[in-house]
Design a protein around this motif. Structure first.
Motif, mmCIF file in Angstrom:
data_model
loop_
_atom_site.group_PDB
_atom_site.id
_atom_site.type_symbol
_atom_site.label_atom_id
_atom_site.label_comp_id
_atom_site.label_asym_id
_atom_site.label_seq_id
_atom_site.Cartn_x
_atom_site.Cartn_y
_atom_site.Cartn_z
ATOM 1 N N SER A 1 65.031 95.840 55.501
ATOM 2 C CA SER A 1 64.549 95.693 54.135
ATOM 3 C C SER A 1 63.028 95.578 54.148
ATOM 4 C CB SER A 1 65.181 94.435 53.549
ATOM 5 O OG SER A 1 64.286 93.784 52.699
ATOM 6 N N PRO A 2 62.364 95.946 53.049
ATOM 7 C CA PRO A 2 60.912 95.747 52.992
ATOM 8 C C PRO A 2 60.540 94.265 53.097
ATOM 9 C CG PRO A 2 61.760 96.660 50.918
ATOM 10 C CD PRO A 2 62.885 96.676 51.889
ATOM 11 N N SER B 1 66.935 93.595 48.295
ATOM 12 C CA SER B 1 66.407 94.972 48.363
ATOM 13 C C SER B 1 67.435 95.989 48.837
ATOM 14 C CB SER B 1 65.214 95.018 49.323
ATOM 15 O OG SER B 1 64.240 94.087 48.946
ATOM 16 N N ASP C 1 64.907 102.853 48.679
ATOM 17 C CA ASP C 1 63.898 102.506 49.677
ATOM 18 C C ASP C 1 62.520 102.300 49.058
ATOM 19 O OD1 ASP C 1 65.646 102.591 51.831
ATOM 20 O OD2 ASP C 1 65.476 104.772 51.981
ATOM 21 N N GLN C 2 62.386 102.637 47.779
ATOM 22 C CA GLN C 2 61.055 102.577 47.163
ATOM 23 C C GLN C 2 60.716 101.188 46.634
ATOM 24 O OE1 GLN C 2 62.871 105.422 47.094
ATOM 25 N NE2 GLN C 2 61.287 106.548 48.189
ATOM 26 N N TRP C 3 61.725 100.382 46.348
ATOM 27 C CA TRP C 3 61.498 99.074 45.722
ATOM 28 C C TRP C 3 61.946 97.944 46.643
ATOM 29 C CZ3 TRP C 3 58.893 98.752 41.165
ATOM 30 C CH2 TRP C 3 58.823 99.917 40.378
ATOM 31 N N ALA C 4 61.081 96.932 46.732
ATOM 32 C CA ALA C 4 61.500 95.650 47.294
ATOM 33 C C ALA C 4 62.003 94.823 46.114
ATOM 34 C CB ALA C 4 60.329 94.957 47.955
ATOM 35 N N ALA D 1 57.847 98.916 47.477
ATOM 36 C CA ALA D 1 58.300 98.381 48.769
ATOM 37 C C ALA D 1 57.154 97.835 49.610
ATOM 38 C CB ALA D 1 59.063 99.456 49.539
ATOM 39 N N GLY E 1 56.207 94.297 48.987
ATOM 40 C CA GLY E 1 57.297 93.317 48.994
ATOM 41 C C GLY E 1 56.961 92.042 49.713
#
Lengths: 1000, 94
Positions: free
Chosen positions: A597-598, A651, A745-748, A809, A812
């Motif tokens: 995870s980020p 995430s 995968d773009q956002w934490a 991410a 994060g």
């Protein structure tokens, strides 16, 4: 009685001596040797023990069909059992060990099996180990397993690298013998992109040991010249040490290249083997033919090998298998070998020919016994003499080696791997490949041709045909002239009558003629059944040596033509392929990549212990100083979230953006609940069904703009849900104007939960977070103080006042650090998956533990969420089927043990009090359980028949596997704060029984 | 099964990049269709010998759903089209 190195001759480099070991004994050979030729040079003709009877076995062939000379190479993680010595290229320091013998190759206890052989015929195991049944697991199986198998597997990990690659060409030529070289040369000169692959380390095939002259040069020199020209052509790729093992659909061929199997310590910069997939527009199979042994009594003694192998050892490797060699043949090949032996100065004691006459040239001074057959052999670990029978009279002829030739079987494996059946040629008495695909042709000996001149001409002709199809003009490639002694055709003898001892058909599996006879008597007469009953053709050589003879013998026994008997099915792989190369680079972390995870580094800093969830590493719990067990950490985290606040990394949830004018309509059809009128800036819990009415996945849907939605899925279903959505958008509702993309995968994303969460976030988020300014289920883009655009959702899995904050991410870790420092004064803690799970069980929120594919929304307590007034949604129509609405369906309930000391464990079954445990009496199962730190006793969620009608009932939790059997009380699945007061950050009111509500 | 699929968007690609959903001729019935029709759509599938149209998803490529027409016996692929484009152009997937 010696195998030895000849004083001259052969294609080995006598200036480069290589030392190697066999069973610990140090021996030497030359560069260009195989292990087999080097063993012969050292008079080591006893190489292994046979599979079943532990008979002494030597070297039968000089190629990849070898059934006997199987050895273990290397040590440690590089150990390779069951390697054919005949194709193992010799290198300095090679370590080889014989197999299937104990205590030693010379003295092998297992050879006692030979004495028991009258009882060990085909089907012995099937018939004997049937009873008593109880003996199988404890007695028979361990015993058979101990005795079975040849080489032993090494359990140490393989230290070497393997890889996979694609190659593309106009013409793939398989086999670099005379036909293959001519095909590659013809096509290569005409400019085609050609790949020429051959399993040998030296290209040339049968040209290499041939004594013929081609274009006035020695055959081997002709091969070398041709290879040199091919090498100079930029459009031709030569692939020695490469076995094409399979022909697959769309002209894709599988091949394995041995890149560094001929060195003691491979360089780590390159793989040891490479798996190729070759896409060829056309292919010429110039795979040659395999010489058959003759099936006669005692035909397996060390020193007995095929005639062509004998010639190969003498001519190519400059070694002789014996001092006095006899020849047993039914055709011209035996005479040619006799000539090769005599030319090398080796005595030929006799040629035994099954035929009455032949016009082959007999070497000067060699005696020929015609119309005769070998009926037995003498000698124990080495051939000493043969017993020849002619017109009823027997004669013993002394010899220390025997070259036998039963004729040639075209190698048609690849052409028959895709279902086409081999065709019997009455004229040639062999099976030939059928025409099944115009893009694939066979040339030379594989095409049933017998002479070198024919093979060269056929290879060129097949390449010309490809050029003509491609409308390419061919520059002239003259077929070279061949000078070679005439050689008569073979007249098949499948079985030499009068055998006085075992006549082996399949050497590796110890199948002899009487086994095949037994199979016919016991009605296993179809060739496929005979094969499986006797195991003929089932060894690692896959019948290359045995199958044609077995078919001939079965045909004779049944009085029909071999064509009517047929052959068993050809399948990939042509020769054994290592599992390492099939895995390629997909091993260890490359086969199962780690997803982090980020927020992984944030979690590490905070002392997380991680747990694997699919490919993800998720923070499981965060041990504080003084805490020893996960439970201590988990309980503290739960209580702290309920009392203060906590931050949890979420995430890993699947995240999908949906955009387009029809996005709302699309989601309205996709989810079972209403989505059309979800206001902008709001989030909603959503359930996706399958068409059969069962819950597919759950998550939240947030509307960020009229035409822009953001949804979450469960971690495990992220990929599946996206495919599901794309399927409906593209194939079922193609007119909807909507697009979607994964942004997992773009956002934490972090959950900040607990009564203090608002206070903490207010320090960071530049927005009004009051109950009015950012109410429950608000969802919008916000700015963080400092200027980072983020997304904030007021949703709660824990039942507390809670938010989920999403940032790009890469930010994060920094934002999580910021939240932790802002929350320090409010007592924030990091919490992991364990605490998250306890928090949700306490609130009766479901996960895939409950939504297990057999659960409808109503089963899970979401019946009222289903918007049946919608004209259509996925799963609507089948949701009203009788079985899905039946009153006795399993429904979600809570369970509390009557005695709080009893831990209700997931997987346990539920029974009515006093009912006998049985499938019929089964009332349901426990799906999730935990110790509730809030309530200070164990709790569980369960699926129980008609569960919602049974609140307050005492039920038995039964788990025979773990010895549990105790009473529990059925209750609402919502154990904590049934009024949902805490969602607003208010203190919980005293609990009273309440209907479970949707998570929102 | 085919080794190579010619994706109309990505070109010729190995089959490992795709996942297969099955019969492409079964389209979702109308919401008003009788239960029997829905039952057949959800649960009943033929296992045809010969020509067959299937939905293939180019999961590791363009992520488009394709209709692959192939021969279940000879494994010959007769054609690959983009499902949505074909459906929007009014070409019934039959």
């Amino acid at each position: 009685m010696t195998g030895s190195r000849l004083s001259s001759g052969g294609l080995v480099d006598r200036s480069r001596s290589l030392s190697f070991t066999f069973d610990g004994k140090t021996l030497s050979g030359y560069e260009g040797d195989t292990l087999a030729s080097a063993l012969i040079a050292n008079d080591q003709l006893l190489v292994g023990r046979s599979f079943k009877y532990h008979r002494p076995r030597g070297i039968l062939t000089a190629g990849s069909a070898e059934p006997n000379a199987l050895v273990t190479l290397g040590r440690g993680g590089r150990t390779e059992p069951n390697t054919r010595a005949t194709v193992a290229e010799l290198y300095q320091g090679l370590e080889a060990r014989s197999q299937n013998r104990w205590p030693s190759l010379e003295w092998d206890v297992g050879s006692l099996n030979s004495l028991l052989s009258p009882f060990l015929g085909a089907g012995f195991y099937y018939k004997t180990f049937m009873w008593p049944k109880a003996f199988w697991e404890k007695v028979y199986e361990p015993f058979i397993r101990m005795a079975a198998g040849l080489g032993r597997l090494e359990m140490e990990a393989d230290p070497d690298r393997y890889e996979k690659a694609w190659a593309h060409c106009d013409l793939l030529v398989v086999g670099a013998g005379p036909a293959g070289l001519m095909a590659a040369l013809t096509a290569g000169r005409a400019g085609l992109r050609v790949i020429l692959a051959d399993e040998d380390f030296r290209l040339g095939g049968s040209l290499l040991p041939s004594m013929a002259s081609v274009d006035g040069a020695k055959a081997a020199d002709f091969a070398a010249t041709t290879v040199a020209e091919l090498q100079s052509l930029g459009n031709v790729t030569l692939m020695p040490r490469t076995t094409v093992f399979g022909w697959y659909d769309d002209m894709v061929f599988g091949a394995v290249e041995k890149v560094q199997k001929h060195v003691a310590v491979p360089s780590h910069d390159r793989p040891v083997e490479r798996l190729w997939r070759i896409h060829a527009h056309h292919a010429v199979l110039a795979t040659g033919a395999i010489e058959r042994p003759l099936v006669f009594g005692g035909n397996d003694k060390p020193g007995i090998m095929t005639a062509s192998a004998t010639s190969t050892y003498v001519n190519r490797y400059g070694v002789s298998p014996g001092d006095r060699v006899a020849v047993f043949t039914n055709g011209g090949t035996g005479y040619r070998t006799a000539q090769d032996l005599v030319s090398a100065g080796i005595q030929v004691t006799a040629i035994v020919d099954t035929r009455a006459g032949a016009d082959d040239r007999v070497p000067d001074g060699v005696r020929v016994v015609r119309s005769a057959g070998v009926v037995d052999t003498q000698g124990r670990k080495r051939l000493g003499s043969i017993i020849v029978e002619r017109a009823g009279f027997e004669e013993e002829i002394a010899c220390d080696a025997l070259a036998m030739s039963g004729g040639w079987t075209p190698t048609i494996h690849l052409a028959c791997q895709r279902g086409a059946k081999p065709v019997w040629s009455e004229e040639k008495q062999v099976f030939l490949a059928p025409d099944s695909d115009p893009r694939l042709t066979l040339a030379g000996a594989a095409n049933g041709l017998e002479t070198l001149a024919e093979a060269l001409a056929d290879g060129a002709a097949k390449a010309f045909a490809v050029l003509a199809k491609l409308e390419r003009t061919a520059s002239g490639t003259d077929v070279p002239a061949v000078e070679e002694a005439r050689s008569s055709v073979h007249s098949p003898v499948w079985y030499v009558g009068g055998a006085r001892s075992k006549a082996f058909v399949d050497y590796q599996n110890d199948v002899h003629v009487k086994d095949l006879a037994l199979a016919q008597r016991e009605a296993y007469s179809s060739v496929e059944l005979s094969k499986r009953y006797t195991t003929s053709g089932m060894a690692t050589d896959q019948g290359k040596i045995a199958n044609q003879n077995a078919t001939g013998i079965i045909a004779a026994m049944r009085g029909i033509s071999p064509g009517e008997v047929g052959l068993s099915t050809y399948r990939p792989f042509y020769t054994p392929v290592s599992l390492g190369v099939i895995a390629g680079t997909s091993r260890d972390e490359h086969g199962r990549p780690v997803r982090r995870s980020p927020l992984h580094a944030w979690a590490e800093k905070n002392g997380a212990t991680f747990v694997e969830a699919g490919l993800w590493y998720r923070s499981s719990y965060f041990l504080k100083p003084g805490e020893k067990t996960w439970r201590e950490a988990c309980d503290r985290e739960v209580l702290n979230v309920r009392a203060n606040a906590g931050l949890c990394d979420v995430s890993t949830l699947g995240k999908i953006e949906v955009k387009g004018p029809d996005a709302a309509e699309f989601l309205n059809r996709l989810y079972c609940n209403a989505m059309l009128k979800l206001p902008v800036g709001k989030a909603r819990y959503g359930l996706m069904l399958r068409e059969d009415g069962m819950v597919h996945d759950d998550g939240t849907v947030s509307r960020l703009a009229e035409d822009h939605f953001f949804l979450t899925t469960t971690t495990a279903m992220a990929a599946e849900v996206l495919s599901h959505m794309e399927y409906y958008a593209q194939t079922q509702w193609p007119d909807l104007d909507v697009t979607m993309v994964s942004v997992s995968d773009q956002w934490a994303q972090m959950a900040i939960a607990g009564p203090k969460s608002r206070a903490i976030l207010s320090k960071i988020v530049d927005a009004d977070l009051s109950e009015e300014g950012f109410p429950f289920l608000a969802a919008r883009e916000v700015m963080l103080k400092g200027g980072l655009a983020a997304r904030l959702f007021r949703i709660s899995f824990s039942g507390e006042l809670a938010y989920e904050l999403a940032v790009p991410a890469g930010y994060g870790e920094a934002v999580a650090d910021l939240v932790m420092s802002a929350g320090a004064e409010h007592g924030i803690c990091a919490y992991g998956l364990e605490a998250l799970n306890v928090l949700r069980i306490e609130k009766g929120h479901v996960t895939h533990a409950e939504l297990n594919g057999t659960v409808t929304p109503d089963d899970a307590g979401f019946g009222k969420m289903m918007a049946m007034q919608k004209p259509d949604f996925v799963g609507k129509q089948l949701s009203s089927r009788f079985g899905l609405t039946a009153a006795d369906r399993l429904q979600l309930v809570g369970l509390k043990p009557v005695d709080p000391k009893n831990d209700i464990r997931t997987g346990a079954h539920l029974l009515k009090e006093g009912a006998k445990p049985s499938m019929a009496n089964d009332q349901g199962i426990v799906t999730s359980n935990c110790f509730s730190p809030t309530l200070q006793h164990p709790i569980a969620l369960a699926l129980l028949k008609s569960g919602r009608e049974r609140m307050g009932e005492t039920i038995v939790v039964f788990d025979r596997l773990r010895g549990d059997e105790f009473p529990a009380v059925v209750c609402s699945p919502v154990f904590v704060d049934p009024e949902n007061a805490k969602l607003k950050g208010e203190p919980a009111r005293p609990a009273r029984p309440a209907q479970k509500e949707a998570a929102e | 099964m085919a080794s190579l699929i010619s994706c109309p968007h990505c070109g010729t690609r190995p089959k490992e990049e795709f996942s297969i959903k099955g019969d492409a001729t079964r389209m979702r019935p109308s919401p008003q269709a009788p239960a029997e029709v829905w039952h057949k759509f959800v649960f009943i599938r033929d296992n045809p010998k010969g020509r067959h149209k299937e939905f293939w998803h180019h999961v590791l490529g363009c992520r488009r759903w394709l209709v692959v027409e192939r021969d279940t016996l000879t494994h010959e692929v007769y054609g690959v089209t983009d499902a949505q484009q074909a459906l929007k152009a009014g070409e019934a997937v039959e």
